[in-house]
Design a protein around this motif. Sequence first.
Motif, PDB file in Angstrom:
ATOM      1  N   ALA A 710       0.834  -1.204   0.000  1.00  0.00           N
ATOM      2  CA  ALA A 710       0.000   0.000   0.000  1.00  0.00           C
ATOM      3  C   ALA A 710       0.870   1.256   0.000  1.00  0.00           C
ATOM      4  N   ARG A 711       1.988   1.213   0.752  1.00  0.00           N
ATOM      5  CA  ARG A 711       2.872   2.377   0.796  1.00  0.00           C
ATOM      6  C   ARG A 711       3.462   2.673  -0.579  1.00  0.00           C
ATOM      7  N   HIS A 712       3.932   1.624  -1.272  1.00  0.00           N
ATOM      8  CA  HIS A 712       4.466   1.812  -2.625  1.00  0.00           C
ATOM      9  C   HIS A 712       3.397   2.404  -3.553  1.00  0.00           C
ATOM     10  N   LEU A 713       2.197   1.905  -3.452  1.00  0.00           N
ATOM     11  CA  LEU A 713       1.122   2.368  -4.332  1.00  0.00           C
ATOM     12  C   LEU A 713       0.798   3.835  -4.082  1.00  0.00           C
ATOM     13  N   ARG A 714       0.799   4.252  -2.815  1.00  0.00           N
ATOM     14  CA  ARG A 714       0.545   5.673  -2.518  1.00  0.00           C
ATOM     15  C   ARG A 714       1.642   6.537  -3.133  1.00  0.00           C
ATOM     16  N   THR A 715       2.866   6.075  -3.019  1.00  0.00           N
ATOM     17  CA  THR A 715       3.994   6.838  -3.569  1.00  0.00           C
ATOM     18  C   THR A 715       3.875   6.985  -5.082  1.00  0.00           C
ATOM     19  N   ILE A 716       3.472   5.920  -5.744  1.00  0.00           N
ATOM     20  CA  ILE A 716       3.339   5.935  -7.202  1.00  0.00           C
ATOM     21  C   ILE A 716       2.188   6.831  -7.642  1.00  0.00           C
ATOM     22  N   GLY A 717       1.151   6.912  -6.808  1.00  0.00           N
ATOM     23  CA  GLY A 717       0.012   7.757  -7.157  1.00  0.00           C
ATOM     24  C   GLY A 717      -1.263   6.990  -7.476  1.00  0.00           C
ATOM     25  N   VAL A 718      -1.308   5.702  -7.127  1.00  0.00           N
ATOM     26  CA  VAL A 718      -2.533   4.917  -7.319  1.00  0.00           C
ATOM     27  C   VAL A 718      -3.550   5.371  -6.282  1.00  0.00           C
ATOM     28  N   GLN A 719      -4.787   5.641  -6.734  1.00  0.00           N
ATOM     29  CA  GLN A 719      -5.753   6.253  -5.834  1.00  0.00           C
ATOM     30  C   GLN A 719      -6.483   5.274  -4.912  1.00  0.00           C
ATOM     31  N   TYR A 720      -6.838   4.075  -5.446  1.00  0.00           N
ATOM     32  CA  TYR A 720      -7.704   3.167  -4.689  1.00  0.00           C
ATOM     33  C   TYR A 720      -7.111   1.761  -4.673  1.00  0.00           C
ATOM     34  N   ALA A 721      -7.576   0.952  -3.693  1.00  0.00           N
ATOM     35  CA  ALA A 721      -7.071  -0.417  -3.572  1.00  0.00           C
ATOM     36  C   ALA A 721      -8.139  -1.300  -2.950  1.00  0.00           C
ATOM     37  N   GLN A 722      -8.024  -2.606  -3.251  1.00  0.00           N
ATOM     38  CA  GLN A 722      -8.840  -3.606  -2.573  1.00  0.00           C
ATOM     39  C   GLN A 722      -7.993  -4.845  -2.383  1.00  0.00           C
ATOM     40  N   GLY A 723      -8.269  -5.578  -1.326  1.00  0.00           N
ATOM     41  CA  GLY A 723      -7.485  -6.768  -1.020  1.00  0.00           C
ATOM     42  C   GLY A 723      -7.630  -7.137   0.438  1.00  0.00           C
ATOM     43  N   PHE A 724      -6.974  -8.228   0.796  1.00  0.00           N
ATOM     44  CA  PHE A 724      -7.134  -8.742   2.154  1.00  0.00           C
ATOM     45  C   PHE A 724      -6.589  -7.798   3.221  1.00  0.00           C
ATOM     46  N   LEU A 725      -5.725  -6.869   2.836  1.00  0.00           N
ATOM     47  CA  LEU A 725      -5.239  -5.895   3.806  1.00  0.00           C
ATOM     48  C   LEU A 725      -6.398  -5.076   4.371  1.00  0.00           C
ATOM     49  N   PHE A 726      -7.391  -4.859   3.552  1.00  0.00           N
ATOM     50  CA  PHE A 726      -8.531  -4.030   3.972  1.00  0.00           C
ATOM     51  C   PHE A 726      -9.749  -4.890   4.336  1.00  0.00           C
ATOM     52  N   SER A 727     -10.032  -5.927   3.513  1.00  0.00           N
ATOM     53  CA  SER A 727     -11.182  -6.768   3.800  1.00  0.00           C
ATOM     54  C   SER A 727     -11.222  -7.941   2.820  1.00  0.00           C
ATOM     55  N   THR A 728     -11.637  -9.094   3.306  1.00  0.00           N
ATOM     56  CA  THR A 728     -11.946 -10.211   2.418  1.00  0.00           C
ATOM     57  C   THR A 728     -13.359 -10.002   1.882  1.00  0.00           C
ATOM     58  N   PRO A 729     -13.762 -10.717   0.849  1.00  0.00           N
ATOM     59  CA  PRO A 729     -15.166 -10.642   0.412  1.00  0.00           C
ATOM     60  C   PRO A 729     -16.081 -11.175   1.513  1.00  0.00           C
ATOM     61  N   LEU A 730     -17.101 -10.391   1.871  1.00  0.00           N
ATOM     62  CA  LEU A 730     -17.951 -10.714   3.014  1.00  0.00           C
ATOM     63  C   LEU A 730     -19.413 -10.778   2.607  1.00  0.00           C
ATOM     64  N   PRO A 731     -20.198 -11.641   3.288  1.00  0.00           N
ATOM     65  CA  PRO A 731     -21.643 -11.591   3.068  1.00  0.00           C
ATOM     66  C   PRO A 731     -22.184 -10.259   3.576  1.00  0.00           C
ATOM     67  N   LEU A 732     -23.372  -9.920   3.167  1.00  0.00           N
ATOM     68  CA  LEU A 732     -23.918  -8.592   3.467  1.00  0.00           C
ATOM     69  C   LEU A 732     -23.914  -8.294   4.959  1.00  0.00           C
ATOM     70  N   SER A 733     -24.270  -9.260   5.786  1.00  0.00           N
ATOM     71  CA  SER A 733     -24.350  -9.012   7.231  1.00  0.00           C
ATOM     72  C   SER A 733     -22.998  -8.602   7.803  1.00  0.00           C
ATOM     73  N   GLU A 734     -21.919  -9.263   7.362  1.00  0.00           N
ATOM     74  CA  GLU A 734     -20.589  -8.927   7.865  1.00  0.00           C
ATOM     75  C   GLU A 734     -20.075  -7.635   7.246  1.00  0.00           C
ATOM     76  N   ALA A 735     -20.433  -7.381   6.002  1.00  0.00           N
ATOM     77  CA  ALA A 735     -20.028  -6.125   5.369  1.00  0.00           C
ATOM     78  C   ALA A 735     -20.689  -4.951   6.074  1.00  0.00           C
ATOM     79  N   MET A 736     -21.904  -5.140   6.550  1.00  0.00           N
ATOM     80  CA  MET A 736     -22.602  -4.080   7.292  1.00  0.00           C
ATOM     81  C   MET A 736     -21.821  -3.731   8.558  1.00  0.00           C
ATOM     82  N   ALA A 737     -21.284  -4.742   9.213  1.00  0.00           N
ATOM     83  CA  ALA A 737     -20.499  -4.489  10.423  1.00  0.00           C
ATOM     84  C   ALA A 737     -19.217  -3.755  10.097  1.00  0.00           C
ATOM     85  N   LEU A 738     -18.661  -4.024   8.883  1.00  0.00           N
ATOM     86  CA  LEU A 738     -17.411  -3.385   8.478  1.00  0.00           C
ATOM     87  C   LEU A 738     -17.574  -1.881   8.341  1.00  0.00           C
ATOM     88  N   VAL A 739     -18.700  -1.440   7.801  1.00  0.00           N
ATOM     89  CA  VAL A 739     -18.900  -0.002   7.594  1.00  0.00           C
ATOM     90  C   VAL A 739     -19.455   0.659   8.834  1.00  0.00           C
TER      91      VAL A 739
END
Length: 739
Positions: A710-739
């Motif tokens: 993520a640090r390298h990507l910020r330095t390069i200028g990539v705006q957005y990211a997704q992956g296990f660092l932030f969250s695995t794919p979750l069912p709706l009930s667990e995603a609700m808890a995430l937000v």
Amino acid sequence: MALLILSLFSLHMIEATDASFSKHIAQLADISAPALAVSMATADYDTMAMIATAIQKTPEVDKVEIVDRSGMVDLLMQDTSLPIGTPNAMASLSRPIYDGIGNGVQEVGKLNLYFSRPASISTAMWLIIVTGVVASFFLGWASWRFIGTLKSRAGSSGDTGGEDGASQSDPEEIREADTRPPSDGDDHRLFGHLFESETEMACLISAAGKFVDVSKGWLRKSGYGREDVTGADIGTFLTAPDRDVIGKRLSDLHEQGQPQKGMLRFRHADGSTSDTWFAATAVSAPDGKAFALAVIQDISDLTVEAADTDTAEFADHLTGLVNRIGFEKRLADLIADAQPGCQLACLLVDIDRFKSINDHHGHRASEELLRALVKRWRPSLQKALLSARLGSDEFALVLSGPDARKNAETIAEALCEAARTPFVIGSATMSITVSIGIAHFPENAADSQEFIHFATIASSSCKSEGGNGIRTFEPEMLASRKKRTESEDDIRRGIEESLFEPHFQSVTHLASGNIVGFEALMRLNHPEKGLIPPAEFIAIAEESDRIDLAGRQLFSKALSGLRALGQRHGDEHLHIAINLSPVELTPEKIAFIASELEVYGVDPAQLTVEITEAVFLEDSDRITECLQQLRHIGCKIALDDFGTGYSSLAYLTRFQVDIIKIDQSFIKGLTHPDPAIATRSRRLIEGIAAIATNMDCLMIAEGVEEEEQARHLRTIGVQYAQGFLFSTPLPLSEAMALV
């Protein structure tokens, strides 16, 4: 008067010569087009070139051009003394090349002949014009000067006129001689060029179905003498089942005026038989007498040599190969007659995603693609003991001999390679791949049914792994086949019971760490088996044409979940991303998306449709129109897995996208233990970032798992990211808890 008569007579003769020249060129084109149709039907490029060469050697023809339906020049023959191209001074004549029978007749190409009219005609025309003007002036002056004398001789002039009339009858007689209906023995002179051919099997058939004449090539290849043929019924030279077939074809030709083609089993003078492909067209003599002009080609090397069978029953008329019935019969005979130590290999070739091509390009385009494919494959097919088209997109080959195993691999690789080069069919460019399964006798199979079945299983195994490859049958594949069948049942149940649901993976803004949206990933929630990951059913759902129904379930549930997540997050502008496969990009699916957005009250600007390079492989008008329609609705387009395909950059120039998703393989490389790999990965991402910036595209990095990445990507200028660092794919009930 003599000069005027001479000039008029000469003008008539030149017109007759020009008409005869034009008629000869027209007849040459008329009789050559059916011969070319035969070669195209059997994908016989060599014979097509031989026919074109024979035409070009005709003194009157300077250049021969054969153009396929798409307008591409398929073959060009011309006088080497001519410059490349078509001189403006050259005249031309075109004839369509037809394929099909009855109402299925369609134009598949054109034959263009270029020629220069005889120089003597143009030169003589100028001399005649000058002579005519002089003669007319002299005649007018003489008439005015001696009008009185002419009147006094009016009585005798009638006799002179009679003599003149007699002299003027000569050109009339010549005209009558030119148009006089030929006798039966002379009818072939109307088509002399073809009947002098030593290679082409051409024949002229009367309306009653009797041979008027045949070409030298027909006699040489059949073994008959001309006296055996002239006046004989055509059915005499065919096997019994085909006699009724040819009778009906000739009747349809004369009654409907449409060209006919098909397969017939021909009897040679020595008693042997061979499979032939014929193309016949209706022609007429100047007196209106109707004939059928047929050109025949021996295609025994492409068909089954089965005694006492109706060949037409076992023929695939689209490609000239054997059909499934003929293939299974011949293969059964081969195995039944196999001697100890006999080695056979069966190749089952299946075109990947062919149904999608057929659905979105149309039946005719698909047929044209199959014929073009067989044409490319012909060198490999000729090496097989037996080759066939089993179904719409399935082909089979059988090889024999001690090197059957090795040769099977070599030929399979050649078939794969030939298929990969894009095809231009009409206005569309189609890229295809094939899945090839190989089985061996007697190693794998004990009979013909098992032989075909095991080769089919190997091909299906290849398709289930993504296609575009070769697999040799192994017993373990039987278990895989069983598992595939179970997966198909699971997909069917999932659609019927609405078991497909989205799992939400967050998309994070790298600079702030805030969640800006989610990607909805498909899962199959089976009541007994639990959660089934997409890798186990997506490809099968696409192949079985069920992905669209599953995708509709996913989309509706994803929009419902987005509303709930937005309310929970306190942000009504969260984004949702969904993936669409090539099969799903249809006008009907776009209409469904627009309708559901309205039903759930979701702003189209909140929806991102993710597509991969596979969407562009067809490069069709349908793909372009659907993407344009999505943008017109207000949705965003993201190009997924960017950088992994060989032509991703090309797609960016042709299709406007809003988001580039950087493939996770590059992201993992950022923290690779090998410094060289890490450096190359960073440079690649920097290059993608530069492209995205110049194309006004946002960037999302996929598969981010470590903070260092993520640090390298910020330095390069990539705006957005997704992956296990932030969250695995979750069912709706667990995603609700995430937000």
